[in-house]
Design an enzyme around this catalytic site. Structure first.
Site, mmCIF file in Angstrom:
data_model
loop_
_atom_site.group_PDB
_atom_site.id
_atom_site.type_symbol
_atom_site.label_atom_id
_atom_site.label_comp_id
_atom_site.label_asym_id
_atom_site.label_seq_id
_atom_site.Cartn_x
_atom_site.Cartn_y
_atom_site.Cartn_z
ATOM 1 N N LEU A 115 0.777 -1.270 0.017
ATOM 2 C CA LEU A 115 0.094 0.156 0.056
ATOM 3 C C LEU A 115 0.897 1.247 -0.020
ATOM 4 O O LEU A 115 2.054 1.219 0.742
ATOM 5 C CB LEU A 115 -0.890 0.115 1.285
ATOM 6 C CG LEU A 115 -2.151 -0.952 1.245
ATOM 7 C CD1 LEU A 115 -2.933 -0.787 2.625
ATOM 8 C CD2 LEU A 115 -2.965 -0.897 -0.143
ATOM 9 N N ASP A 116 0.530 2.356 -0.875
ATOM 10 C CA ASP A 116 1.471 3.211 -0.813
ATOM 11 C C ASP A 116 1.558 4.079 0.490
ATOM 12 O O ASP A 116 0.441 3.937 1.341
ATOM 13 C CB ASP A 116 1.010 4.352 -2.065
ATOM 14 C CG ASP A 116 0.990 3.700 -3.454
ATOM 15 O OD1 ASP A 116 1.797 2.953 -3.389
ATOM 16 O OD2 ASP A 116 0.068 4.124 -4.400
ATOM 17 N N PHE A 117 2.375 4.977 0.491
ATOM 18 C CA PHE A 117 2.680 5.742 1.784
ATOM 19 C C PHE A 117 1.375 6.484 2.134
ATOM 20 O O PHE A 117 0.932 6.458 3.447
ATOM 21 C CB PHE A 117 3.696 6.924 1.162
ATOM 22 C CG PHE A 117 4.054 7.703 2.735
ATOM 23 C CD1 PHE A 117 4.832 7.259 3.715
ATOM 24 C CD2 PHE A 117 3.688 9.020 2.734
ATOM 25 C CE1 PHE A 117 5.273 8.262 4.716
ATOM 26 C CE2 PHE A 117 4.033 9.789 3.673
ATOM 27 C CZ PHE A 117 4.862 9.500 4.819
ATOM 28 N N THR A 119 -1.641 5.668 1.322
ATOM 29 C CA THR A 119 -2.995 4.809 1.175
ATOM 30 C C THR A 119 -3.218 3.997 2.514
ATOM 31 O O THR A 119 -2.228 3.479 3.026
ATOM 32 C CB THR A 119 -2.811 3.638 -0.002
ATOM 33 O OG1 THR A 119 -2.607 4.306 -1.453
ATOM 34 C CG2 THR A 119 -3.998 2.986 -0.093
#
Length: 254
Positions: A115-117, A119
């Site tokens: 998961l992105d930073f 997200t």
């Protein structure tokens, strides 16, 4: 170690080490290439080794124990954390939060996908590298669902067109099911389900539609849901359900 002394039955060593939670198959293959894996004291130089057990196998000089039962944990990742063990820029990682969220008995676990930073939401973690790899493969078709809050003009008709996929800057994104949640105004919630999980896929697709994503949350991965798990907390998923899912998934991709 020469191939003529290697057994011809069993499973590839990368699969066994992944199953034992050492690392994913691809990572194990890199470890073998780096000379970090040995069998009966002799460094292996090929991942083509087949074994019926991990007896005599060492990684970085330490004997590898037998594979433990597959375990899968759900973690409600807050935004502002990197899905990695360390970050060169010094940003906080999920592992700092997991030290308090996971039970002491969890052992070494690996994130399934990323998961992105910025997200948040469901991040699955497992001790089974084979399961991790299988769930991440686009060819496995494991669905991931997200809720995105986006600013801009959007209609359900625009989202319906995503069912055929879309090409953005030369990258082809496959079938996406997208539904506009009830509401009004320029800030709307959109639920999206996809199976490929390409880098920043949800954000790029919505930005392609002229929307600005200001919040993104993963709410499910396969049959496993975030539900009401509190932010920053982790919970183990029923082992029987995990084993049933694992067997079916590995059967389907063979």
């Amino acid at each position: 170690m020469s191939d003529n002394r290697l057994p011809e039955e069993g499973d590839r060593i990368a699969k066994l080490l992944a199953r034992a939670g050492v690392a994913s198959r691809r990572e194990v293959e890199r470890m073998i290439a780096d000379g970090r894996v040995s069998l009966d004291g002799k460094v292996l130089d090929t991942p083509a080794v087949k074994l019926t057990s991990l007896k005599g196998v060492s990684v970085d000089g330490k004997p590898v124990g037998k594979a433990e039962a597959t375990r899968l944990f759900a973690f409600h990742k807050p935004s502002g954390l990197i899905t990695a063990e360390r970050d060169p820029a010094g940003r906080p990682t999920i592992y700092a939060a997991l030290r308090n969220a996971l039970p002491k008995s969890a052992g070494r676990v690996m994130p399934v996908g990323r998961l992105d930073f910025n997200t948040e939401g469901l991040l699955l973690l497992t001790n089974d590298g084979e399961l991790k790899r299988a769930m991440e493969l686009p060819s496995s078709g494991v669905p991931r669902s997200y809720r995105a809050r986006a600013f801009g003009d959007v209609t359900q008709a625009m989202l319906d067109d995503l069912i055929e996929g879309v090409e953005i800057d030369g990258i082809r994104y496959g079938r996406i099911e997208a539904d506009l949640e009830r509401g009004s105004g320029m800030n709307r919630w959109i639920q999206m389900t996809l199976t490929e999980g390409k880098n920043r896929e949800v954000r790029r697709v919505l930005e392609h539609l002229g929307l600005q994503v200001n919040r993104l949350m993963r709410i499910s991965y396969g049959p496993f849901e975030l539900a009401d798990l509190p932010r920053g907390q982790a919970a183990e998923i029923n082992r029987e359900a995990v084993e049933q899912f694992r067997k079916q998934l590995l059967r389907d991709i063979k």
